[in-house]
Design a protein around this motif. Structure first.
Motif, PDB file in Angstrom:
ATOM      1  N   ARG A 304       0.983  -1.078  -0.017  1.00  0.00           N
ATOM      2  CA  ARG A 304      -0.099  -0.031   0.102  1.00  0.00           C
ATOM      3  C   ARG A 304       0.848   1.358  -0.056  1.00  0.00           C
ATOM      4  NH1 ARG A 304      -3.093   3.824   2.806  1.00  0.00           N
ATOM      5  NH2 ARG A 304      -5.384   3.839   1.823  1.00  0.00           N
ATOM      6  N   PRO A 308      -2.302   7.722  -3.651  1.00  0.00           N
ATOM      7  CA  PRO A 308      -3.007   6.966  -4.635  1.00  0.00           C
ATOM      8  C   PRO A 308      -2.208   6.606  -5.922  1.00  0.00           C
ATOM      9  CG  PRO A 308      -4.234   8.683  -3.786  1.00  0.00           C
ATOM     10  CD  PRO A 308      -2.994   8.980  -3.137  1.00  0.00           C
ATOM     11  N   HIS A 361      -4.470   2.683  -3.471  1.00  0.00           N
ATOM     12  CA  HIS A 361      -3.129   2.981  -3.051  1.00  0.00           C
ATOM     13  C   HIS A 361      -2.482   1.554  -3.327  1.00  0.00           C
ATOM     14  CE1 HIS A 361      -3.616   6.657  -0.538  1.00  0.00           C
ATOM     15  NE2 HIS A 361      -4.854   6.203  -0.932  1.00  0.00           N
TER      16      HIS A 361
END
Ligand SMILES: Cc1cc2nc3c(=O)[nH]c(=O)nc-3n(C[C@H](O)[C@H](O)[C@H](O)COP(=O)(O)OP(=O)(O)OC[C@H]3O[C@@H](n4cnc5c(N)ncnc54)[C@H](O)[C@@H]3O)c2cc1C
Length: 524
Positions: A304, A308, A361
């Motif tokens: 992650r 984004p 993400h």
């Protein structure tokens, strides 16, 4: 181009090519431009005008969809008893219309290692170069940051050049004007490149004709007196026979699952299989459906990022790393890593780690074993195209494959945990950060069994070999042993899976198949 309803002219062909996929479009076009009257039969629909096919970033959405044959690998202990879908394109262009568009030639030793006359690197390389021009192979012009990060991470780890290479990936997708001042990435399938973008046959002196019939699955090859005489196929749901002229040939290009099925339906195969299926023996070849190979791929590393990841670019990836394990199968790099602009997780990994795939993400790292040794087989249960078939690829069955892939997984975990991805604020969601390259084999093997899936590279099920090779289905000129006028030219023909994604070797094989069928020198 002829659609399903308009086809069926009562005429005979020099060549009937069955399957308009990665190989079939190449073979059909090359034969037609050398003067043959060619019929190309494709079970699926035309791909022209389909945005899901044309847009390079859309391929994951096609997996298991209306353009997929919908087959799957049988469960096995090495993959935690999971059934693994094996996507196959059922559309003009075949899997080249639905695939991930990575173009990777493989290594000279892949072809030299086949040790078959006419298939060495010196024979294959010029055909790869030719195909790369036709298919407009290019690297991302404006790569996604995660693609650049993979290359940077390999460099930062001191692994660049040390038995491996990280680079922006070559793709059968090219940047095109989007009509709004920007560019978009568009697929170059073999149907687009060879059937629609090469100059029309009418412009080529001495060319023949190419009749393409979509929505027309072949049922079997007609064989009389040991020679193929035509193909029985469905037209508007009714069986019809398209005949060959005297001396003509049928070329099976239906892919690694449907080509062996067609051989069995035509009486070519292991007599025990033919007896079970109720088909009289035409040629007893025990190798049909054996030697099934695929590369095991781990979809198990998901990160992650702090920011984004932004809109999808190129094929949704953009960079690869090929490198060597401690005990590779050959001189070629046997390990392969690619980035994904999305989570990289099998359903089992996603569930175990409670991944939210909609999180913008997420990015991932896939790890594949290109130098795999495991082999399996398939068992046809139903002769109808797309009917029941048990696929046993033997993924990770060979302990050497498990050891090499474990090494690859450890190397990729080190990259994921290294400074380049840390600078992007990456948190590791799968596997959990408690699992590192220092973790013992048992825990990493458990992850591997949940993360292992197909690399989509099924092949080898009607393999060519030397005349004295009793398991070979084809001779080195792709002729089906024991049947005149019948050849196979697709991924089924590989004796050993190359250490690469399989479209490039398939297209090179198809180019050479056309050269074997109608050499340039006899062009009419
Ligand atoms: C999702 C996915 C991702 C992939 N990603 C990559 C990648 O990034 N790079 C890469 O190099 N390779 C990739 N591959 C693999 C590669 O695309 C295939 O190895 C290659 O296309 C195989 O070529 P083929 O001609 O043997 O079979 P296919 O391309 O599958 O073509 C077979 C054709 O025959 C047709 N057919 C089947 N049965 C019949 C019948 N009875 N009658 C008429 N027609 C029939 C099918 O509909 C199909 O059009 C991927 C494959 C898939 C499915």
């Amino acid at each position: 181009m002829v659609g399903p309803a308009a086809a069926g002219a009562a005429r005979a062909y020099d060549h009937v090519v069955v399957g308009g996929g990665g190989a079939g479009c190449v073979v059909a076009r090359r034969l037609a431009e050398r003067g043959s009257a060619v019929l190309l039969l494709e079970a699926g629909p035309d791909d022209a005008g389909r945005e899901d096919v044309a847009d390079a970033g859309s391929w994951p959405a096609m997996l298991g969809g209306e353009l997929d044959w919908g087959v799957s690998y049988a469960p096995s202990p090495q993959v935690a008893g999971r059934r693994i879908p094996l996507p196959r394109g059922r559309v003009l262009g075949g899997s080249s219309s639905t695939n991930a568009m990575l173009w990777y030639r493989g290594h000279p030793s892949d072809y030299d290692g086949w040790d078959l006359p006419g298939w060495g690197w010196a024979d294959v390389a010029p055909r790869l170069e030719l195909a790369e021009r036709v298919l407009r192979v290019e690297r991302p012009r404006d790569p996604h940051p995660v693609a650049t990060a993979l290359v940077d991470a390999v460099v930062a780890a001191g692994r660049q050049g040390a038995g491996g290479l990280a680079e922006l990936a070559e793709l059968t997708a090219a940047a095109e004007d989007d009509g709004a001042g920007g560019v978009r990435s568009r697929r170059w399938s073999t149907s687009r490149a060879y059937l629609r973008e090469l100059p029309p046959l009418e412009q080529l002196p001495g060319s023949g004709s190419l009749t393409v019939v979509t929505g027309s699955p072949a049922l079997r090859v007609e064989v009389e007196g040991g020679r193929a005489t035509g193909v029985v196929h469905l037209l508007d749901g009714q069986p019809v026979t398209s005949a060959l002229v005297s001396g003509g040939e049928v070329v099976l290009c239906a892919g690694a699952v449907e080509t062996p099925r067609l051989l069995l339906a035509s009486g070519v195969g292991d007599p025990a299989d033919l007896a079970r299926l109720g088909v009289p023996v035409v040629s007893a070849l025990a190798g049909v459906g054996r030697n099934l190979q695929d590369h095991p791929l781990l979809e198990g590393v998901t990160l992650r990022l702090r920011e984004p990841r932004g809109p999808v670019r190129d094929n949704g990836g953009g960079a690869v790393w090929n490198w060597r394990s401690a005990s590779p199968r050959s001189d070629a790099p046997d390990l392969h890593c690619f980035v994904t602009q999305a989570a990289c997780a099998t359903p089992a990994v996603a569930q175990a780690h409670e991944l939210d795939r909609s999180d913008p993400h997420l990015v991932g790292l896939g790890v594949g074993l290109m130098g795999s040794r495991s082999r399996g087989h398939l068992v046809v249960r139903d002769l109808a195209p797309g009917g029941a078939v048990d696929l046993h690829p033997g993924l990770l069955a060979d302990p050497a494959d498990r050891a090499a892939l474990l090494e690859g997984l450890r190397d990729v975990l080190d990259l994921a945990d290294g400074p380049v991805f840390s600078a992007l604020g990456a948190q590791r969601l799968a596997p959990l950060p408690t699992l590192t390259s220092d973790t013992g084999d048992t825990d990493l093997e458990e992850l591997m069994s949940l993360a292992c899936t197909t690399f989509f590279h099924a092949c080898g099920t009607a393999a060519m070999g030397r005349q004295d090779d009793g398991t070979a289905v084809l001779d080195p000129e792709l002729r089906v042993r024991g049947v005149d006028g019948l050849r196979v030219a697709d991924a089924s023909a590989f004796p050993t899976v190359p250490t690469s994604n399989t479209l490039a070797p398939v297209v090179a094989l198809a180019e050479r198949a056309a050269d074997l069928l109608v050499p340039w020198s006899v062009r009419r």
